[in-house]
Design an enzyme around this catalytic site. Structure first.
Site, mmCIF file in Angstrom:
data_model
loop_
_atom_site.group_PDB
_atom_site.id
_atom_site.type_symbol
_atom_site.label_atom_id
_atom_site.label_comp_id
_atom_site.label_asym_id
_atom_site.label_seq_id
_atom_site.Cartn_x
_atom_site.Cartn_y
_atom_site.Cartn_z
ATOM 1 N N HIS A 272 6.868 4.259 -0.465
ATOM 2 C CA HIS A 272 8.014 4.507 0.427
ATOM 3 C C HIS A 272 9.173 5.148 -0.350
ATOM 4 O O HIS A 272 10.339 4.789 -0.151
ATOM 5 C CB HIS A 272 8.481 3.204 1.087
ATOM 6 C CG HIS A 272 7.519 2.660 2.102
ATOM 7 N ND1 HIS A 272 7.473 3.110 3.400
ATOM 8 C CD2 HIS A 272 6.550 1.710 2.007
ATOM 9 C CE1 HIS A 272 6.528 2.453 4.075
ATOM 10 N NE2 HIS A 272 5.944 1.606 3.231
ATOM 11 N N ASP A 335 5.474 -2.920 -0.349
ATOM 12 C CA ASP A 335 4.452 -2.843 0.694
ATOM 13 C C ASP A 335 3.851 -1.441 0.769
ATOM 14 O O ASP A 335 4.453 -0.466 0.340
ATOM 15 C CB ASP A 335 5.064 -3.207 2.047
ATOM 16 C CG ASP A 335 6.168 -2.265 2.464
ATOM 17 O OD1 ASP A 335 6.967 -1.859 1.587
ATOM 18 O OD2 ASP A 335 6.258 -1.910 3.657
ATOM 19 N N GLU A 336 2.668 -1.369 1.331
ATOM 20 C CA GLU A 336 2.005 -0.091 1.670
ATOM 21 C C GLU A 336 2.036 0.917 0.522
ATOM 22 O O GLU A 336 2.223 2.112 0.746
ATOM 23 C CB GLU A 336 2.636 0.495 2.941
ATOM 24 C CG GLU A 336 2.441 -0.416 4.145
ATOM 25 C CD GLU A 336 3.144 0.062 5.397
ATOM 26 O OE1 GLU A 336 2.594 -0.125 6.494
ATOM 27 O OE2 GLU A 336 4.263 0.595 5.298
ATOM 28 N N ALA A 337 1.810 0.442 -0.699
ATOM 29 C CA ALA A 337 1.772 1.329 -1.875
ATOM 30 C C ALA A 337 0.359 1.880 -2.038
ATOM 31 O O ALA A 337 -0.294 1.709 -3.077
ATOM 32 C CB ALA A 337 2.224 0.573 -3.115
#
Length: 530
Positions: A272, A335-337
């Site tokens: 992100h 998150d969401e790496a």
């Protein structure tokens, strides 16, 4: 004959009396709100006799003259004056009449840092607390005990009565948060303040600001100025974006503090991060800056884990934000790496968490942090949902058993950006549709199997802004679900009851109408006049 007629008449009268007695009593239109009809539900309520009526002679008393108590009294007076039309002078003179805000003393024993005791009789309403936050929360309860028309800024007819009795109240959890994503769409200082006011009504005490993402960097960093001026120049859909100067951020902090909320800033990493990568080419492994991004995909960006400059950058950013922020927490995302390998992710988190500690803060990360090595004292924010794998849930529970604190934000319960149903014009539905009952009907203490109940620090209601760009959008998605998450964080587990809650929630509708909040009129709730 006259005796028989008289006897017959007496029998008719008696029968009529019996019929009247059997009918349920109808509440008076001006009856005060019962003490137990507020949100969040109080820990203890003992009804009394005489109600207290505000009038032209009512004073707001602050015995002892504490600066913070006087400020809270001024806040209360400003809230009450427009609709009531009363002068409501604030005085430090003690007395047994009026509205009394009392810090300390016997009435505050056992209430903790945020608890309060509200006692109402025909002569006075007294709010006692050990700390100013408790007084402020007591004022919010007092507010809900008055008619919703109180929220109008012009004089209303009243009457302004507060039911008699005693409320003794303190929170179940110390962390009761709401998150606002200002990165996908930027929200101004005034818009954030408006949300802070709404949060404080329901005793929320943490405002988590998501300050960076692929679509925008929203806070000025002196040592890396292009993060804000370039990385903050757009948003989802290609709008102009924006960012907070340090003075803007200080003003948000000041205003939140005045409403007894602590700001938790988040800089999401290592994923992100496209806004940062677009601002500085050297943060990319290939040395080339990508273009700014205005879409809504996730998982495609990553800081360059092997590069030394990455950690110079992180040290500078955390140092500057920590220096501005008085609260104990600093959120590092995580998150969401998906574009960061597992080994790189673990190495990255091992290096970043000590930087947070170096600048005197406690690290919070999204629950993927538990797949690395959570530092001692670190906190994981769980955002999984019913489809989250058993292995991932177990990983979080294992970390909790090993000392990692938990904030619970299950996406299919607490995410305020999830659509209510298929017809909701805003929001997303990747975690399913989240109606008002589903959002309310769960217990944080038992939600995550295998996690010790004492590892749960509290709850948070995130609001992501891919589809939201105005205060009206925020309010439509937050209300009526936000008060339910607030109640889960504040009220004892034994008060949790959907059938009773929906009635108390419905009573909030006229208040929101008076405040100009365009809430979702959920068919699950018996709104007045529906």
């Amino acid at each position: 004959m006259r005796r028989r007629r008289l006897l017959f008449s007496l029998l008719l009268i008696a029968a009529a009396g019996l019929g009247t007695a059997a009918a349920p009593p109808q509440p008076s239109a001006t009856a005060p709100t019962p003490l137990d009809r507020v949100v969040p539900a109080p820990a203890s309520v003992r009804p009394g006799q005489d109600a207290y009526a505000l009038g032209q002679g009512t004073r707001i008393r602050v015995p002892g003259g504490s600066d913070e108590a006087r400020r809270i009294a001024g806040y209360l007076a400003d809230m009450l004056r427009p609709a009531t039309g009363f002068r409501l002078p604030v005085t430090t003179e003690d007395g047994r009449d009026g509205i009394v805000l009392r810090l300390g003393g016997a009435g505050a024993k056992g209430l903790g840092a945020e608890g309060y005791r509200l006692t109402s009789s025909g002569r006075a309403v007294t709010i006692s607390a050990g700390r100013p936050a408790g007084l402020f929360h007591g004022v919010q309860t007092l507010r809900q005990l008055l008619p919703g028309a109180l929220e109008k800024r012009t004089e209303q007819p009243g009457p302004w009565r507060i039911a008699g009795g005693t409320v003794a109240d303190s929170p179940r959890y110390a962390y009761r948060g709401a998150m606002l994503d200002v990165s996908r769409h930027f929200f101004t200082v005034d818009q954030v303040k408006r949300y802070i006011d709404q949060l404080s009504m329901y005793k929320i005490n943490k405002l988590h600001l998501h300050l960076s993402d692929d679509q925008g960097w929203r806070i000025a960093i002196d040592s890396w100025p292009k993060l804000a001026t370039y990385g903050g120049s757009t948003q989802v859909g290609g709008g102009k974006g924006g960012y907070y100067t340090k003075d803007d951020y200080r003003e948000i902090l000041r205003y939140a503090e005045s409403r007894y909320l602590t700001v938790v800033p988040e800089i999401d990493m290592p994923g992100h991060t496209n806004a940062a990568l677009a601002s500085y080419a050297e943060l990319n492994c290939n040395g080339q800056a990508p273009p700014l991004y205005t879409g809504t995909n996730v998982g495609f960006s990553s800081l360059c884990v092997p590069k030394k400059v990455t950690y110079d950058f992180i040290d500078d950013v955390i140092r500057e934000i920590a220096a501005l922020t008085p609260g104990r927490y600093l959120h590092i995302g995580g998150d969401e790496a998906h574009s960061t390998s597992h080994d790189d992710y673990v190495a990255f988190m091992d290096k970043v968490q000590p930087v947070v500690a170096k600048y005197g803060k406690t690290a919070i990360g999204w629950h993927q942090l538990t797949g690395a090595h959570p530092a001692e004292g670190a906190v994981a924010q769980y955002w999984g949902y019913d489809k989250t794998s058993a292995a991932e849930r177990q990983q979080v529970a294992d970390a909790a058993r090993n000392g990692t604190g938990l904030i619970l934000s299950p996406a299919d319960r607490a995410y305020l950006d999830m659509k209510y149903d298929k017809d909701t014009p805003l929001g997303l539905n990747w975690a399913g549709y989240v109606g008002v009952q589903r959002s309310y009907d769960w217990d944080p203490g038992t939600y995550l199997n295998g996690a010790p109940e004492d590892a749960v620090l509290g709850v948070e209601a995130p609001l992501w802004s891919e589809t939201l760009s105005t205060s009206a959008h925020i309010e439509y998605m937050a209300f009526p679900r936000l008060p339910g998450i607030a109640e889960l964080g504040w009220s004892p587990a034994d008060t949790h009851d959907w059938s009773a809650y929906r009635e108390r929630l419905a009573a909030q509708g006229p208040r929101w109408d008076a405040m100009g909040i365009d809430y979702y009129r959920s068919p699950e709730v018996p709104w007045p006049g529906r």
